[in-house]
Write an enzyme that holds these catalytic residues in place. Structure first.
Site, mmCIF file in Angstrom:
data_model
loop_
_atom_site.group_PDB
_atom_site.id
_atom_site.type_symbol
_atom_site.label_atom_id
_atom_site.label_comp_id
_atom_site.label_asym_id
_atom_site.label_seq_id
_atom_site.Cartn_x
_atom_site.Cartn_y
_atom_site.Cartn_z
ATOM 1 N N HIS A 74 3.751 -4.336 -2.321
ATOM 2 C CA HIS A 74 3.040 -5.606 -2.144
ATOM 3 C C HIS A 74 3.982 -6.581 -1.452
ATOM 4 O O HIS A 74 5.191 -6.561 -1.705
ATOM 5 C CB HIS A 74 2.618 -6.155 -3.516
ATOM 6 C CG HIS A 74 1.681 -7.331 -3.431
ATOM 7 N ND1 HIS A 74 2.125 -8.622 -3.264
ATOM 8 C CD2 HIS A 74 0.332 -7.393 -3.473
ATOM 9 C CE1 HIS A 74 1.079 -9.434 -3.222
ATOM 10 N NE2 HIS A 74 -0.020 -8.728 -3.339
ATOM 11 N N GLU A 86 -4.380 -2.258 -6.424
ATOM 12 C CA GLU A 86 -5.399 -1.365 -5.879
ATOM 13 C C GLU A 86 -5.429 -0.013 -6.579
ATOM 14 O O GLU A 86 -6.469 0.633 -6.624
ATOM 15 C CB GLU A 86 -5.157 -1.138 -4.378
ATOM 16 C CG GLU A 86 -5.387 -2.406 -3.571
ATOM 17 C CD GLU A 86 -5.236 -2.196 -2.077
ATOM 18 O OE1 GLU A 86 -4.660 -1.160 -1.673
ATOM 19 O OE2 GLU A 86 -5.689 -3.066 -1.327
#
Lengths: 388, 388
Positions: free
Chosen positions: A271, A325
């Site tokens: 991320h 996710e």
């Protein structure tokens, strides 16, 4: 473009400097939420996400983001009533969704439905964005998506029931039957976790659009378009694709080794901001354990563990951790959603944060208009086409 | 939100610092265009706008922005042919526009039409943005607007003619008759002047959306929403309103004095970046002199002169100059456009720059994801609703 060969290359581009993408640049102040990337901590209005997850309902979280504090019982009842009243879509919006081909991406349908809502004579979205509009839009997001989801299957849209909460209503409008608690509860936790996340690209888009004095539907239409991008919200279905391709826990090691040897990117890790485990991933892991089949959860867990170990071994300087996710895929597929509805479902949650950010922007607005560094040529002289 | 009184105030907001709106912050490098605010200078790909205005066609300017150089005769003929081929709208897009109420704002209709185009099965806008898509979208913008403009009057849309250039085609599709040269020529100069303008809010919006890896229609849909805002592109019709309210040259002094005494803002003066006369205003003044009626031009000119003098006297430190909106009103109303079509016509021009910026962003992409300064509370503890 030379001749009529349909070439699509952009020629004669000067070499551009490596873009910074505003990394680390403070674009706005916000009291809504913050991502503490080093610590792996997410805060909504002062509450660590662990304080809220599984305890606060989605409506309580939306109220918190909009209003700055958790609702009292009366305030929550009032909000639930208003959401219920605002859920039905104007006929014009359903007509627009009906015109779209069944092959359209659900995010394109959502973007078009939100834009059409702003163009409809619901008469609500013409003014300065306000809380009534934020509630109305948050109430209508599930119905826009569900209408498209049903119409593309040849089914008629289902009218919402005012007694449902948001998670229940979304599943009810999608599938046309009362949702089971084992489905709507994990969906609701998912909705609370994704509702806001600092100054991400779609939120920033919404604030830039709102800063021009434009309307709420314009701002949120833009945000939907930004969330669609695979570098932002548009990739969670790829985690599902990966897990389905791996197929079973015993294939994990071989599949991952081959993928990494080929230089493929593993989906669901890393991320831009988090340099520690995404706290939402941890909570969703627990939800996935409850909602998924044991086999699918084992596959997910094994893939996660082995991928983290291999990434640590092969890319020790990258600090790659499980992102939101990864277990979103397990939770959303467990409640019956196909992969192409994952990112739109993210939007059903995030619209609470987007609208709260627009309200915050408008409470203290200044046009967001950055500078650019000009790296092009100068002092060119026009030459008539005959002499070129 | 207290009780069910429909209050729209956002309570419990902490005091936010005065926003900077990224003023002076370099968000990206670009070789496309630059605004030299102090000098009142606008450059496209190395050409001062004065080098291009009235000499280069809109298609030459679009080619220049996309490709970095002016086209040869063959390249221009090819572009004109491709624009002609790409103009017709998919039936689905016309159907969507038909569903919108006649009372919709044309910018809302345009935003919805562009979004619907991205959702249609034209099958062109699913991939990484490329030049073919930029040409297709630029070709279709006039038709989307013209279809709505006609449908809201109860008229059927007009099919485009491939032999028209962009300015001719726009007027032809709006009014359903061959445009006169005295109308399409000033329109074309207008289109060349507005085609790009550095890192303005709508262009920045398009680049932020594209930076997520989203598609071209998502990026441009967001840009349309941003341009709609009155602090960006959404105010030129207010200049017309002001001029119509003044009514005639002899009323100018009294009207302006009363407006300034009331503290009203005069429309068409001042700009975030320009601290000198906007060079586009100067060129448009010449166009307005040609295209307007003598009376309307005199009214405009007198209003401009007296407003500048009064603003200089009353706000000597503000450096307020005539901006691009002021004479846009005269030019666009002279060619037959109502005020609510001014900002959409701006978009018909700017789509060339927006698409060029998206192509440039994708040629050297990095996710645009700024930071925010968190000014909210911390360490709050969840309290169950029964105890609140």
């Amino acid at each position: 473009m030379t001749g009529s060969n349909g070439s699509t290359a952009v020629s004669d581009q000067p070499a551009l400097p490596k873009p910074e993408g505003l990394e680390g640049v403070v674009a706005a102040s916000t009291a809504l939420s913050h991502v503490f990337g080093e610590e792996g901590k997410l805060v909504y209005r002062g509450f660590d996400i662990h304080e809220l997850a599984g305890k606060a309902s989605f409506e309580e979280v939306a109220y918190l983001l909009w209003m700055g504090q958790l609702p009292t019982r009366g305030e929550l009842a009032d909000l639930l009533q208003r959401l219920g009243e605002q859920r039905p879509l104007p006929t014009q919006v359903i007509d627009v969704i009906r015109d779209l081909p069944a092959t359209a991406a659900p995010m394109d349908a959502l973007r078009t439905g939100v834009s059409a809502l702003g163009a409809s004579d619901a008469g609500q979205f013409d003014d300065v964005p306000d809380l009534d509009e934020a509630i109305s839009l948050t109430a209508k997001f599930p119905g826009i998506l569900a209408a498209f989801f049903r119409l593309r299957q040849g089914l008629e849209p289902v009218s919402p029931r005012s007694e449902h909460n948001t998670a229940q209503s979304y599943l009810y409008q999608l599938f046309g039957r009362e949702p089971e608690e084992k489905h709507w509860r994990p969906s609701e936790v998912y909705l609370t976790l994704l509702a806001d996340h600092g100054m991400n690209a779609s939120t920033f888009t919404a604030r830039v659009i709102a800063s021009t004095g434009s309307d709420l539907c314009s701002a949120i239409t833009g945000a939907v378009g930004a969330l669609k991008g695979p570098l932002h919200g548009g990739a969670p279905s790829k985690v599902l694709d990966m897990l389905e391709d791996i197929g079973s826990a015993e294939n994990v090691d071989r599949w991952l080794t081959e993928a990494l040897d080929r230089g493929d990117r593993l989906m669901g890790f890393g991320h831009r901001v988090y340099k520690a485990e995404d706290p939402r991933a941890e909570i969703l892991r627990g939800m996935a354990a409850e909602a998924s089949t044991p086999d699918f959860f084992e596959l997910s867990r094994r893939t996660e563990e082995r991928a983290l170990a291999m990434l640590q071994e092969r890319k020790p300087d990258r600090r790659l951790y499980t992102n939101v996710e990864f277990y979103s895929a397990a939770v959303l597929s467990a409640v019956g959603l196909p992969g192409d509805m994952f990112t739109p479902t993210f939007a059903v949650s995030r619209v609470a944060g987007w609208t709260a950010h627009v309200l915050e922007q408008m409470s203290n607005n200044r046009l967001i208009r950055p500078q650019s560094e000009f790296v092009g040529p100068m002092d060119k002289k026009f030459v008539a086409i005959e002499q070129r």
